[in-house]
Write an enzyme that holds these catalytic residues in place. Structure first.
Site, PDB file in Angstrom:
ATOM      1  N   HIS A  62       4.567  90.136 -81.847  1.00 26.49           N
ATOM      2  CA  HIS A  62       3.891  90.504 -80.769  1.00 26.49           C
ATOM      3  C   HIS A  62       4.401  89.971 -79.466  1.00 26.49           C
ATOM      4  O   HIS A  62       4.194  90.575 -78.317  1.00 26.49           O
ATOM      5  CB  HIS A  62       2.314  90.402 -80.922  1.00 26.49           C
ATOM      6  CG  HIS A  62       2.010  88.863 -80.640  1.00 26.49           C
ATOM      7  ND1 HIS A  62       2.277  88.185 -81.602  1.00 26.49           N
ATOM      8  CD2 HIS A  62       1.233  88.303 -79.647  1.00 26.49           C
ATOM      9  CE1 HIS A  62       1.663  86.963 -81.380  1.00 26.49           C
ATOM     10  NE2 HIS A  62       1.086  87.036 -80.115  1.00 26.49           N
ATOM     11  N   LYS A 114       8.147  80.179 -89.380  1.00 22.39           N
ATOM     12  CA  LYS A 114       8.217  79.089 -90.093  1.00 22.39           C
ATOM     13  C   LYS A 114       9.220  79.061 -90.977  1.00 22.39           C
ATOM     14  O   LYS A 114       9.714  80.092 -91.591  1.00 22.39           O
ATOM     15  CB  LYS A 114       6.907  78.616 -90.865  1.00 22.39           C
ATOM     16  CG  LYS A 114       6.967  77.037 -91.214  1.00 22.39           C
ATOM     17  CD  LYS A 114       6.161  76.346 -89.993  1.00 22.39           C
ATOM     18  CE  LYS A 114       6.044  75.091 -90.242  1.00 22.39           C
ATOM     19  NZ  LYS A 114       5.304  74.453 -88.900  1.00 22.39           N
TER      20      LYS A 114
HETATM   21  P1  NAD Z   1       6.974  63.574 -91.550  1.00 24.05           P
HETATM   22  O1  NAD Z   1       7.884  63.765 -92.486  1.00 24.05           O
HETATM   23  O2  NAD Z   1       7.251  62.748 -90.223  1.00 24.05           O
HETATM   24  O3  NAD Z   1       5.780  62.686 -92.083  1.00 24.05           O
HETATM   25  C1  NAD Z   1       5.025  62.796 -92.986  1.00 24.05           C
HETATM   26  C2  NAD Z   1       4.427  61.564 -93.673  1.00 24.05           C
HETATM   27  O4  NAD Z   1       3.334  61.972 -94.619  1.00 24.05           O
HETATM   28  C3  NAD Z   1       5.507  60.881 -94.315  1.00 24.05           C
HETATM   29  O5  NAD Z   1       5.636  59.414 -93.608  1.00 24.05           O
HETATM   30  C4  NAD Z   1       5.071  60.697 -95.857  1.00 24.05           C
HETATM   31  O6  NAD Z   1       5.844  59.538 -96.557  1.00 24.05           O
HETATM   32  C5  NAD Z   1       3.590  61.064 -95.667  1.00 24.05           C
HETATM   33  N1  NAD Z   1       3.105  61.530 -96.847  1.00 24.05           N
HETATM   34  C6  NAD Z   1       3.435  62.505 -97.720  1.00 24.05           C
HETATM   35  N2  NAD Z   1       2.888  62.766 -98.634  1.00 24.05           N
HETATM   36  C7  NAD Z   1       1.706  61.909 -98.411  1.00 24.05           C
HETATM   37  C8  NAD Z   1       0.597  61.570 -99.225  1.00 24.05           C
HETATM   38  N3  NAD Z   1       0.231  62.175-100.534  1.00 24.05           N
HETATM   39  N4  NAD Z   1      -0.581  60.706 -98.762  1.00 24.05           N
HETATM   40  C9  NAD Z   1      -0.160  59.944 -97.668  1.00 24.05           C
HETATM   41  N5  NAD Z   1       1.076  60.205 -96.956  1.00 24.05           N
HETATM   42  C10 NAD Z   1       2.099  61.111 -97.468  1.00 24.05           C
HETATM   43  O7  NAD Z   1       6.191  64.930 -91.075  1.00 24.05           O
HETATM   44  P2  NAD Z   1       5.460  65.224 -89.736  1.00 24.05           P
HETATM   45  O8  NAD Z   1       6.527  65.919 -88.944  1.00 24.05           O
HETATM   46  O9  NAD Z   1       4.692  64.042 -88.996  1.00 24.05           O
HETATM   47  O10 NAD Z   1       4.484  66.600 -90.348  1.00 24.05           O
HETATM   48  C11 NAD Z   1       3.166  65.982 -90.769  1.00 24.05           C
HETATM   49  C12 NAD Z   1       2.368  67.492 -90.879  1.00 24.05           C
HETATM   50  O11 NAD Z   1       2.246  67.797 -89.552  1.00 24.05           O
HETATM   51  C13 NAD Z   1       2.580  68.503 -91.511  1.00 24.05           C
HETATM   52  O12 NAD Z   1       1.677  69.134 -92.007  1.00 24.05           O
HETATM   53  C14 NAD Z   1       3.336  69.367 -90.382  1.00 24.05           C
HETATM   54  O13 NAD Z   1       3.366  70.875 -90.880  1.00 24.05           O
HETATM   55  C15 NAD Z   1       2.311  69.072 -89.297  1.00 24.05           C
HETATM   56  N6  NAD Z   1       2.898  69.375 -87.982  1.00 24.05           N
HETATM   57  C16 NAD Z   1       4.284  68.638 -87.413  1.00 24.05           C
HETATM   58  C17 NAD Z   1       4.779  68.831 -86.470  1.00 24.05           C
HETATM   59  C18 NAD Z   1       5.965  68.042 -85.660  1.00 24.05           C
HETATM   60  O14 NAD Z   1       5.885  68.175 -84.438  1.00 24.05           O
HETATM   61  N7  NAD Z   1       6.479  67.446 -86.299  1.00 24.05           N
HETATM   62  C19 NAD Z   1       3.816  69.822 -85.392  1.00 24.05           C
HETATM   63  C20 NAD Z   1       2.836  70.403 -85.949  1.00 24.05           C
HETATM   64  C21 NAD Z   1       2.342  70.052 -87.242  1.00 24.05           C
END
Ligand code: NAD
Length: 474
Positions: free
Chosen positions: A67, A108
């Site tokens: 959209h 995504k």
């Molecule tokens: P990242 O890879 O930098 O960090 C994720 C962390 O979670 C890692 O340190 C990992 O070891 C830890 N982890 C994994 N499984 C785990 C568990 N079972 N218990 C505890 N810790 C665990 O990823 P990120 O970019 O910080 O993304 C994290 C979440 O945020 C995801 O759902 C992503 O979709 C969302 N997100 C990220 C962004 C962004 O800008 N990076 C933006 C919006 C949403």
């Protein structure tokens, strides 16, 4: 639970939230279906030379809603990725962009690998090959589809994507706008790295600032002094924790891949990060906290705010009943399943939903895209001019009042903003305005019970308006 099933459940949760919010609208069924379904999913495989052999890698790019163009959304590297998970995340992106008024559709991407098992050279090969596959199918471009970092990816991967895109598109002047979250020399923007976590902080601060809402869940006003637990110390979790601590909150527990830790008097984030680095990437046995029996136990700790910032499906019907936090701030996408949400609601736990709370990343990505298209750093044209104007104003005030200002007073007033300050300010404004929009919908809609439904309704209304304006649904 296997990855496919997790992905299916996640998509079912997102669709369930959509249906719940759609029930508060009067749009025709066809329009609601159009807003809900995913427009296109590209699923593909390619071989990669790894060690002495080859590995066939599976990857996806989903474009949920056209959209508005381009579509926008991160790329994750995860061995648990699945087609449904990518679609669910792309769907959330459409609604997220609408909630924070970022003029993009949702997308995504994912590559089904564990990046920890790949060398840097192999990761570069995977990233460049993934990008060329997207180019072949017209699934990337500054006006088409603009990826960003997500779980398992960061500025380095985004810089590889930009470089590959530029190689295949010589002479395209806006080529750097094909991806955001890049390094600064590659056209990135100051403030993008911490943007999602900073947005989480701004959003939680706004939620805590309502005396009425805090009273309703048995808390006092303000984030200052509130205790919190964070799950995942990656990009989102680390920065959310950092800014919450700077805002006066106290981190009492952390869950990471390797386990959980707790100290009711507070954990020093930087000391913990240094310990983790020295301790082969594990935060266990940190001297300033006690080890918990497992990582899941951290989610059930006594605290005011729980920030799940790792992955989806972390709070389910199995553990929701044991959550003691009063507020859950969804740093991650989809950390609460829809059946868990019903349990949390009965327990009077306030959920600040992902499609609003973690939208700081896409907001600042939007600023980066604007910078790439305008080819000029924010603040470059006006910083000095504004500063000089303020200096002249101060001179006038000093001579009129015969009271010279101290240099500290002058610095505070006479200050032209640089890129990072403008980005922080734009993000803060976005998070505050959007919070009040969804809170207002919640207060004004009879029978509505939570902020997530309000945020979904806000997104549906805004996307529906686009379709009406296009004349597709008169
Ligand atoms: P990242 O890879 O930098 O960090 C994720 C962390 O979670 C890692 O340190 C990992 O070891 C830890 N982890 C994994 N499984 C785990 C568990 N079972 N218990 C505890 N810790 C665990 O990823 P990120 O970019 O910080 O993304 C994290 C979440 O945020 C995801 O759902 C992503 O979709 C969302 N997100 C990220 C962004 C962004 O800008 N990076 C933006 C919006 C949403």
């Amino acid at each position: 639970m296997d990855a496919e099933k997790q992905g299916r459940n996640f998509l079912a949760s997102v669709d369930h939230y959509f249906d719940k919010a759609a029930a508060y609208t009067n749009y025709p069924d066809g329009l609601l279906t159009q807003i809900k379904i995913c427009n296109s999913v590209y699923s593909f495989q390619f071989p990669i030379k790894k060690g002495n052999g080859y590995e066939v890698v599976t990857a996806w790019r989903a474009e949920h809603s056209h959209h508005k163009l381009p579509v926008k959304g991160g790329i994750r590297y995860s061995e648990h990725a699945s087609s449904d998970e990518v679609v669910a995340l792309a769907t959330l992106m459409s609604y997220k962009c609408a909630v924070v008024d970022v003029p993009f559709g949702g997308g995504k991407g994912a590559i089904k690998i564990n990046p920890k098992e790949f060398t840097i050279e192999e990761l570069e090969k995977v990233t460049r090959r993934y990008t060329s596959e997207l180019i072949k199918k017209n699934f990337i471009g500054p006006a088409i589809d603009v990826p960003a970092p997500d779980y398992g990816t960061g500025a380095r991967e985004m810089a590889w994507i930009a470089d590959t895109y530029q190689v295949f598109n010589p002479g395209q002047i806006d080529a750097l706008g094909c991806v955001t979250g890049k390094t600064i020399p590659q056209g990135g923007i100051r403030g993008r790295n911490e943007a999602t976590g900073l947005g989480v902080f701004y959003g939680l601060r706004e939620a805590c600032d309502s005396e009425e809402d805090m009273k309703a869940i048995g808390l006092t006003k303000g984030i200052d002094g509130k205790t919190f637990v964070v799950q995942g110390l990656g990009n989102v979790g680390y920065h959310a924790a950092k800014f919450c601590i700077e805002g006066g909150a106290v981190m009492v527990g952390v869950a990471e891949y390797e386990g959980g830790i707790y100290n009711k008097n507070g954990i020093d984030l930087e000391k913990l990060m240094a310990h983790r680095k020295q301790n082969n990437g594990s935060m266990m046995d940190y001297p300033g906290a006690e080890n918990l029996p497992n990582r899941e136990a951290a989610l059930e700790l006594e605290c005011d705010i729980l920030i799940p910032a790792a992955l989806e499906n972390q709070i389910t019907a199995a553990n929701a009943g044991r959550i003691k936090a009063k507020i859950i701030g969804e740093g991650a996408n989809g950390p609460i399943t829809s059946d868990a949400e019903d349990i949390l609601e009965v327990k009077n736990i306030m959920v600040v939903p992902d499609l609003y709370l973690n939208a700081g990343g896409v907001t600042v990505s939007y600023f980066e895209w604007l910078k790439n298209l305008s080819h000029v750093r924010f603040g470059r044209m006006e910083k000095r001019f504004v500063q000089n104007t303020f200096d002249r104003l101060i001179e006038y005030v000093e001579s009129a009042t015969e009271r010279p200002l101290t240099s500290e007073e002058k610095n505070r007033i006479a200050h032209g903003a640089d890129e990072a300050e403008l980005v922080y300010s734009g993000l803060e404004e976005t998070m505050i305005t959007s919070y009040h929009q969804i809170r207002e919908i919640l207060k004004q809609t009879k029978g509505m019970t939570n902020l997530r439904t309000a945020a979904f309704k806000n997104a549906i209304d805004k996307i529906a308006t686009c379709y009406f304006e296009l004349g597709i649904f008169p």
